[in-house]
Design a protein around this motif. Structure first.
Motif, PDB file in Angstrom:
ATOM      1  N   PHE A 107       9.040  11.149 -11.946  1.00  0.00           N
ATOM      2  CA  PHE A 107       8.258  10.166 -11.215  1.00  0.00           C
ATOM      3  C   PHE A 107       6.907  10.763 -10.834  1.00  0.00           C
ATOM      4  O   PHE A 107       6.796  11.947 -10.519  1.00  0.00           O
ATOM      5  CB  PHE A 107       9.007   9.692  -9.968  1.00  0.00           C
ATOM      6  CG  PHE A 107      10.127   8.745 -10.286  1.00  0.00           C
ATOM      7  CD1 PHE A 107       9.906   7.374 -10.309  1.00  0.00           C
ATOM      8  CD2 PHE A 107      11.399   9.214 -10.567  1.00  0.00           C
ATOM      9  CE1 PHE A 107      10.929   6.491 -10.605  1.00  0.00           C
ATOM     10  CE2 PHE A 107      12.427   8.351 -10.870  1.00  0.00           C
ATOM     11  CZ  PHE A 107      12.198   6.974 -10.891  1.00  0.00           C
ATOM     12  N   GLN A 108       5.887   9.922 -10.851  1.00  0.00           N
ATOM     13  CA  GLN A 108       4.510  10.372 -10.675  1.00  0.00           C
ATOM     14  C   GLN A 108       4.122  10.406  -9.195  1.00  0.00           C
ATOM     15  O   GLN A 108       3.333   9.607  -8.715  1.00  0.00           O
ATOM     16  CB  GLN A 108       3.582   9.432 -11.450  1.00  0.00           C
ATOM     17  CG  GLN A 108       2.157   9.915 -11.573  1.00  0.00           C
ATOM     18  CD  GLN A 108       1.327   8.983 -12.439  1.00  0.00           C
ATOM     19  OE1 GLN A 108       1.852   8.231 -13.238  1.00  0.00           O
ATOM     20  NE2 GLN A 108       0.019   9.045 -12.267  1.00  0.00           N
ATOM     21  N   PHE A 109       4.683  11.368  -8.481  1.00  0.00           N
ATOM     22  CA  PHE A 109       4.334  11.596  -7.081  1.00  0.00           C
ATOM     23  C   PHE A 109       3.612  12.927  -6.961  1.00  0.00           C
ATOM     24  O   PHE A 109       3.860  13.839  -7.750  1.00  0.00           O
ATOM     25  CB  PHE A 109       5.596  11.656  -6.196  1.00  0.00           C
ATOM     26  CG  PHE A 109       6.440  10.421  -6.225  1.00  0.00           C
ATOM     27  CD1 PHE A 109       5.871   9.169  -6.362  1.00  0.00           C
ATOM     28  CD2 PHE A 109       7.821  10.515  -6.113  1.00  0.00           C
ATOM     29  CE1 PHE A 109       6.649   8.021  -6.385  1.00  0.00           C
ATOM     30  CE2 PHE A 109       8.614   9.382  -6.129  1.00  0.00           C
ATOM     31  CZ  PHE A 109       8.028   8.124  -6.273  1.00  0.00           C
ATOM     32  N   ASP A 164       0.803  -1.221   0.000  1.00  0.00           N
ATOM     33  CA  ASP A 164       0.000   0.000   0.000  1.00  0.00           C
ATOM     34  C   ASP A 164       0.835   1.271   0.000  1.00  0.00           C
ATOM     35  O   ASP A 164       0.302   2.363   0.246  1.00  0.00           O
ATOM     36  CB  ASP A 164      -0.971   0.007   1.187  1.00  0.00           C
ATOM     37  CG  ASP A 164      -0.263  -0.045   2.544  1.00  0.00           C
ATOM     38  OD1 ASP A 164       0.944  -0.347   2.569  1.00  0.00           O
ATOM     39  OD2 ASP A 164      -0.928   0.200   3.564  1.00  0.00           O
ATOM     40  N   PHE A 165       2.129   1.137  -0.292  1.00  0.00           N
ATOM     41  CA  PHE A 165       2.978   2.328  -0.381  1.00  0.00           C
ATOM     42  C   PHE A 165       2.903   2.908  -1.797  1.00  0.00           C
ATOM     43  O   PHE A 165       2.458   2.252  -2.737  1.00  0.00           O
ATOM     44  CB  PHE A 165       4.428   1.994  -0.021  1.00  0.00           C
ATOM     45  CG  PHE A 165       4.640   1.754   1.445  1.00  0.00           C
ATOM     46  CD1 PHE A 165       4.863   2.808   2.317  1.00  0.00           C
ATOM     47  CD2 PHE A 165       4.590   0.471   1.962  1.00  0.00           C
ATOM     48  CE1 PHE A 165       5.044   2.589   3.673  1.00  0.00           C
ATOM     49  CE2 PHE A 165       4.765   0.233   3.316  1.00  0.00           C
ATOM     50  CZ  PHE A 165       4.994   1.294   4.170  1.00  0.00           C
ATOM     51  N   VAL A 166       3.376   4.132  -1.942  1.00  0.00           N
ATOM     52  CA  VAL A 166       3.351   4.809  -3.234  1.00  0.00           C
ATOM     53  C   VAL A 166       4.161   3.999  -4.249  1.00  0.00           C
ATOM     54  O   VAL A 166       5.168   3.376  -3.919  1.00  0.00           O
ATOM     55  CB  VAL A 166       3.921   6.241  -3.093  1.00  0.00           C
ATOM     56  CG1 VAL A 166       5.408   6.228  -2.734  1.00  0.00           C
ATOM     57  CG2 VAL A 166       3.681   7.045  -4.357  1.00  0.00           C
ATOM     58  N   LYS A 167       3.693   3.993  -5.496  1.00  0.00           N
ATOM     59  CA  LYS A 167       4.306   3.189  -6.546  1.00  0.00           C
ATOM     60  C   LYS A 167       5.304   4.017  -7.356  1.00  0.00           C
ATOM     61  O   LYS A 167       5.178   5.238  -7.476  1.00  0.00           O
ATOM     62  CB  LYS A 167       3.240   2.633  -7.484  1.00  0.00           C
ATOM     63  CG  LYS A 167       2.176   1.780  -6.787  1.00  0.00           C
ATOM     64  CD  LYS A 167       2.774   0.525  -6.176  1.00  0.00           C
ATOM     65  CE  LYS A 167       1.711  -0.421  -5.637  1.00  0.00           C
ATOM     66  NZ  LYS A 167       1.057   0.083  -4.409  1.00  0.00           N
ATOM     67  N   LEU A 168       6.309   3.342  -7.912  1.00  0.00           N
ATOM     68  CA  LEU A 168       7.278   3.994  -8.786  1.00  0.00           C
ATOM     69  C   LEU A 168       6.717   4.010 -10.202  1.00  0.00           C
ATOM     70  O   LEU A 168       6.823   3.030 -10.942  1.00  0.00           O
ATOM     71  CB  LEU A 168       8.626   3.264  -8.746  1.00  0.00           C
ATOM     72  CG  LEU A 168       9.368   3.260  -7.417  1.00  0.00           C
ATOM     73  CD1 LEU A 168      10.703   2.551  -7.553  1.00  0.00           C
ATOM     74  CD2 LEU A 168       9.596   4.683  -6.908  1.00  0.00           C
ATOM     75  N   LYS A 169       6.114   5.122 -10.572  1.00  0.00           N
ATOM     76  CA  LYS A 169       5.580   5.301 -11.919  1.00  0.00           C
ATOM     77  C   LYS A 169       6.115   6.606 -12.480  1.00  0.00           C
ATOM     78  O   LYS A 169       6.465   7.518 -11.733  1.00  0.00           O
ATOM     79  CB  LYS A 169       4.051   5.326 -11.899  1.00  0.00           C
ATOM     80  CG  LYS A 169       3.417   4.001 -11.482  1.00  0.00           C
ATOM     81  CD  LYS A 169       1.898   4.070 -11.562  1.00  0.00           C
ATOM     82  CE  LYS A 169       1.270   2.737 -11.201  1.00  0.00           C
ATOM     83  NZ  LYS A 169      -0.218   2.771 -11.307  1.00  0.00           N
TER      84      LYS A 169
END
Length: 421
Positions: free
Chosen positions: A284-286, A250-255
């Motif tokens: 990165f998509q943060f 459930d952690f942020v994904k590397l996209k």
């Protein structure tokens, strides 16, 4: 603090907790944060951090794997770290054997089957067991709302009034489950998201799941020393460390994403323009603000010896980064061969499906490689033949216990021991 005149940032760049392998993963997270809106958007007067890297000087036998450690809880203690409480509850109930065959009257399966002893990390009024008792009460009321909505076919004219002391934002409102979910989303009421996730996951079996969690975990109240598995949120894990750590999904994904820009930012090299004037860059998509990336960094750096990241996202990102590297290398070799007349000019190479980008054009592939992959490879001392996947993730052929980890680390390639900061 960074707005103060003549302020100087001091970073802790050497860790005595873990070795180079886990440090590489931590640096991957820092690299992603640096190449994201959290740096590009928050620059200049709005700058919130200065990019840095760390060096691992602790246990030299540490490793990183994408294999789950949970199947081997009988042989070694494991700590499971989640971003949200809901993930802990869902994971814990699964470990306690909640299956369709676990029916009413079978609450004491622990007497017949060997389930792990689970400890919930955290102390105080807003953490650990005290917080869970309050959270479960909230889930119970939300399940009643969910059940009522199902029984009335989700009619907007039928609803319940939720307890004011638990749901103060919905005081004196007759509300349905669907309307509750919509209001939580529209008003960004994050504190209810975990409860919704539990109800959505277990649906009609929600109360059975809550009873298992209460009886098998909260009421047992195993200490950290007694437990086979320690479960903790990332917030409760700050400042702590364990030998073997596994991260939940459930952690942020590397996209990655492509953003249009008119001028180069402070960390953007816009000189790469082999296809003409550059109008965009990859990052990165943060989100520009928030602590999602920081929580991922904290979770990764709690491990001393073994760090397990079973989420397919990390492995997929590294695999696709390697594929993009091969694609660019092949394109360069083909271009050189055409220039030298070794092969005849033909059609342009086909578009690629990488990084969740359908039909990634060769032009965008070059920009993506320069903005994301090239710098990552340069920092990790990989020659053109080295694979990022093998640099960051070790020994995925089989589960690795601590004894095997020591043996394998001694035979690791020297290059994998280095960190270029």
């Amino acid at each position: 603090m960074m707005d103060l005149k003549n302020a100087h940032s001091c970073t802790l760049t050497k860790s005595w907790r873990f070795g180079p392998a886990i440090a590489r993963i931590a640096n991957l997270v820092l690299y992603a944060k640096e190449h994201s809106p959290q740096t590009f958007h928050n620059s200049g007067k709005n700058q919130t951090w200065e990019p840095y890297r760390i060096t691992g000087k602790g246990y030299q036998d540490g490793i990183v794997t994408s294999k789950s450690l949970l199947d081997n809880w009988k042989s070694q203690k494991i700590t499971l770290i989640a971003r949200a409480n809901a993930t802990i509850l869902i994971s814990a109930v699964a470990l306690m054997g909640m299956t369709p065959c676990r029916k009413k009257g079978e609450e004491n399966l622990e007497s017949r089957f060997h389930f792990p002893k689970i400890h919930i990390n955290g102390k105080g009024e807003n953490s650990g067991t005290n917080k869970w008792n309050k959270s479960l009460q909230l889930v119970e009321h939300l399940f009643c709302l969910y059940k009522a909505s199902l029984e009335n076919e989700m009619s907007d004219s039928v609803g319940l009034i939720l307890p004011q002391d638990i749901f103060p934002e919905f005081k004196d409102q007759k509300i349905t489950y669907q309307k509750f979910k919509k209001m939580v989303k529209d008003r960004d009421m994050v504190k209810y998201e975990a409860s919704i996730a539990v109800v959505e996951n277990f649906s009609a079996g929600t109360m059975d799941a809550l009873n298992i969690f209460k009886q098998s975990i909260l009421e047992k109240n195993y200490s950290a020393d007694e437990a086979d598995i320690i479960m903790t949120t990332c917030h409760a894990a700050k400042g702590m460390e364990w030998d073997n750590v596994q991260l939940c999904d459930d952690f942020v994904k590397l996209k990655v994403q492509k953003d249009d820009v008119s001028v180069a930012g402070p960390y953007l090299d816009a000189s790469f323009s082999c296809f003409g004037q550059r109008q965009h860059f990859w990052q990165f998509q943060f989100p520009a603000f928030g602590d999602d990336v920081n929580l991922l960094y904290v979770a990764c750096t709690r491990a001393k010896r073994i760090l397990s990241i079973p989420s397919g996202n990390l492995k997929e990102f590294l695999t696709q980064a390697d594929a993009l590297h091969d694609m660019i290398a092949n394109a360069k070799n083909e271009w050189k061969a055409k220039k030298l007349g070794l092969i005849q000019s033909g059609e342009d190479p086909p578009d690629a499906d990488l990084f969740d980008q359908d039909s990634l054009e060769i032009r965008d592939a070059h920009f993506l490689y320069k903005d994301i992959v090239k710098g990552l490879r340069a920092e990790n001392c990989t020659n053109p033949k080295h694979r990022l996947l093998h640099t960051f993730i070790d020994h995925d052929d089989e589960f690795i216990n601590q004894k095997e980890a020591v043996e394998m680390s001694q035979t690791q390639e020297p290059c994998a021991e280095k960190l270029c900061v």
